[in-house]
Design a protein around this motif. Sequence first.
Motif, short mmCIF file in Angstrom:
data_model
loop_
_atom_site.label_atom_id
_atom_site.label_comp_id
_atom_site.label_asym_id
_atom_site.label_seq_id
_atom_site.Cartn_x
_atom_site.Cartn_y
_atom_site.Cartn_z
N THR A 1 0.81 -1.23 0.00
CA THR A 1 0.00 0.00 0.00
C THR A 1 0.84 1.28 0.00
OG1 THR A 1 -0.11 -0.19 2.41
CG2 THR A 1 -1.97 -1.07 1.14
N THR A 2 2.15 1.16 0.25
CA THR A 2 3.02 2.35 0.28
C THR A 2 3.35 2.77 -1.15
OG1 THR A 2 3.98 1.72 2.41
CG2 THR A 2 5.22 3.28 1.05
N ARG A 3 3.11 4.05 -1.46
CA ARG A 3 3.34 4.57 -2.81
C ARG A 3 4.40 5.68 -2.84
NH1 ARG A 3 -0.71 3.29 -6.51
NH2 ARG A 3 -2.54 2.21 -5.65
N ILE A 4 4.47 6.46 -1.76
CA ILE A 4 5.38 7.61 -1.72
C ILE A 4 6.16 7.58 -0.42
CG2 ILE A 4 5.53 10.15 -1.59
CD1 ILE A 4 2.97 10.28 -3.26
N CYS A 5 7.46 7.84 -0.51
CA CYS A 5 8.28 8.08 0.69
C CYS A 5 8.71 9.54 0.63
CB CYS A 5 9.50 7.17 0.70
SG CYS A 5 10.69 7.58 2.00
N SER A 6 8.25 10.34 1.59
CA SER A 6 8.61 11.76 1.64
C SER A 6 9.62 11.99 2.76
CB SER A 6 7.37 12.63 1.84
OG SER A 6 6.66 12.24 3.01
N LEU A 7 10.34 13.10 2.69
CA LEU A 7 11.40 13.35 3.66
C LEU A 7 11.46 14.82 4.06
CD1 LEU A 7 12.79 11.67 1.00
CD2 LEU A 7 14.56 11.30 2.70
N THR A 8 11.66 15.08 5.34
CA THR A 8 12.17 16.36 5.83
C THR A 8 13.25 16.01 6.85
OG1 THR A 8 10.32 16.44 7.41
CG2 THR A 8 10.14 17.83 5.44
N ILE A 9 14.48 15.89 6.37
CA ILE A 9 15.59 15.43 7.22
C ILE A 9 16.70 16.47 7.31
CG2 ILE A 9 15.13 12.98 6.85
CD1 ILE A 9 17.24 12.96 4.65
N SER B 1 11.52 14.52 -1.61
CA SER B 1 12.07 15.41 -0.58
C SER B 1 11.18 16.63 -0.40
CB SER B 1 13.49 15.85 -0.95
OG SER B 1 13.94 16.84 -0.05
N CYS B 2 10.96 17.00 0.86
CA CYS B 2 10.23 18.23 1.19
C CYS B 2 11.13 19.16 2.01
CB CYS B 2 8.96 17.91 1.97
SG CYS B 2 7.74 16.95 1.06
N ASP B 3 12.45 19.05 1.80
CA ASP B 3 13.40 19.91 2.50
C ASP B 3 13.66 21.19 1.72
OD1 ASP B 3 14.43 18.84 5.04
OD2 ASP B 3 14.92 17.08 3.85
#
Length: 632
Positions: free
Chosen positions: A111-119, A176-178
Amino acid sequence: MASASRKSMGPMLGQAIVHIGLGNFSKAHLAYFTHNYNEKLGPSEWGICAVDRDNPRTRETQEFLKKSDFTYDLITKSSDSKNELHISSIRNLVNMGEDPVAAVKQLCLPTTRICSLTITEKGYCCDVNTGDLMVDNPEIKHDLENISEPKSAIGLICSALKTRRDTGMPPITIMSCDNLPGNGHVTENAVTQFAELLDPSLREWIGENVTFPNSMVDRITPQTATAEAPIISEEFAQWVVEDKFCNGRPYWEVVDGILVVDDVMPYEKMKVRMLNGAHSALSYLSYLCGYRDVDHALAAPDVHDFVKLYLAEVAQTVPKVPGVDLPWYQGVLMERFSNPNIKDQVQRLAEDGSTKLQTTMIPVIREKTKTGKASHMLALAVAGWIRYMAGVDDFGAPIKIKDPLKETLQPLAQQALSQRDVLPFMEAAFGAKEVKKMRSFPGKVQAWYSRLLSEGPWRVLDSLDEFAFGFADFGEADDFQSNPFAERTITELVKLTYQDLHSMFETYDVDKNGYLDIDEITNLLEDFVGRLNEELPKANVREVFGIREDSETNAEVLLKYALESLPNPEDEKTVALLVSRLDHDGDGKISAEEFVSGSSVYLLIPAYRIIYKFDIYFLFFINEANISTTTT
């Protein structure tokens, strides 16, 4: 305060998004937009499972979210309104430090489609100058040897992608959302370098199947003291994301504040260079001036003007942005920075300068060097950073430095403080080759830095009117070394008394209504500059500029520079800025009290300074028919 219903739709949401790095910003941005998406279209698969490293705040957040059914309050504030939202888009939080296997499994669910990040910049484990993966990083070294139990975000992603490939599962989008220029490219670079070291065939599979969209994120969100405290953010929220997904995505176009586009670059340059760059620029000088809250710093006229000048200077390097007027955007930024209801901390903005400046300022400096356009405010910002990094302010109070290169840079900043030489610091921070390409820029930084030490940050910021009025705009590119003013240090003042100022006001108040309007101010400025043009050539320029008789400096060259640096009274912007600085009550006209009390600060001293560049301090005022000087 307006408030939303506290009814949670969370239990009806899926967890198609796995987000690494659950901080206040991701709660106020990705989770906020995801909540709005499901509120608008109804509960869907597009909920969030968060993943974070083990630390006290993660454990505190995990405990709080379990008690609150994974909901929390978000309070958005403008300068005159508040709105409370009850956010329920996060459905789980995995502590990867305690259970890395669970984090990998979550990314490997069908069910996982997107891996997003704020690292943040540090989380990508890449050298900011070269882009090379830091293979000596302890977490990277661990993950290459123990890929099933990763410690780093990059290791976690590669572990999950390897499992998905090995089990025949479809790929997922890594988003990425950085606040990084080309954040998708940065993520892809880090992931593929790691994959190459782990398994070259994995790198090939990633290149053929996985996508890394770029995105631009924007919402000012201060820190909070505890995990249970409501998240506070400004009302403004923006997200521009590249339409580059390999396994589906939400129909984000229906949500206000989100743009899905083919090219993020123009939006990204605008935001990173202007908002993020201005945040860093204002933070160091504001802290050195004693400010701790951003809105308090922006309420100070000199800090406010510095930020305006910085934005105007940087805007010259921003390409055309579809649907955005840059002057409007600059105004919006000033309003957002000045928002008294967002208690953002100056020191938060000052963190991690060695990584932030690489993305927010270095590209701008490169373009300025190439075009020869003014870079005065950039140089002052860098000088402020170097002074801040010494770890002690002008009163001897310690400054808590938080920077990944602190161990390297702080000793060099302290050395600069004692030896007054910024070059070793700049070469360590930016790279010797990069600094060499900057041509005259390091000299400008050195000059500002010397002034920060000799005059203090307050007086330096108070001097910036000259740039707003077009002064100190010569000596670009390679002229720094040959400019005869560059090595002079003098303070020459010609003072007008308050009686003189009253007489001047009465002379130019032609209609005798007790105010100077913009036409009358224009006439005053024309006459004043005209007198300088007439009288300065008659003066002994060597005496005026403090040049010794045995000096080889050419007096005619000095005079030429001085005359060319005078403001243009026919420039409407010059007059408008002058009026805005004197007009304390904002009614568009200048009273006698405003003129007399403000002229010595905002009109005469800074506006008619012939030039205040590098280490020199020249001021000229007309007194009767002559220019006379007194030294202070």
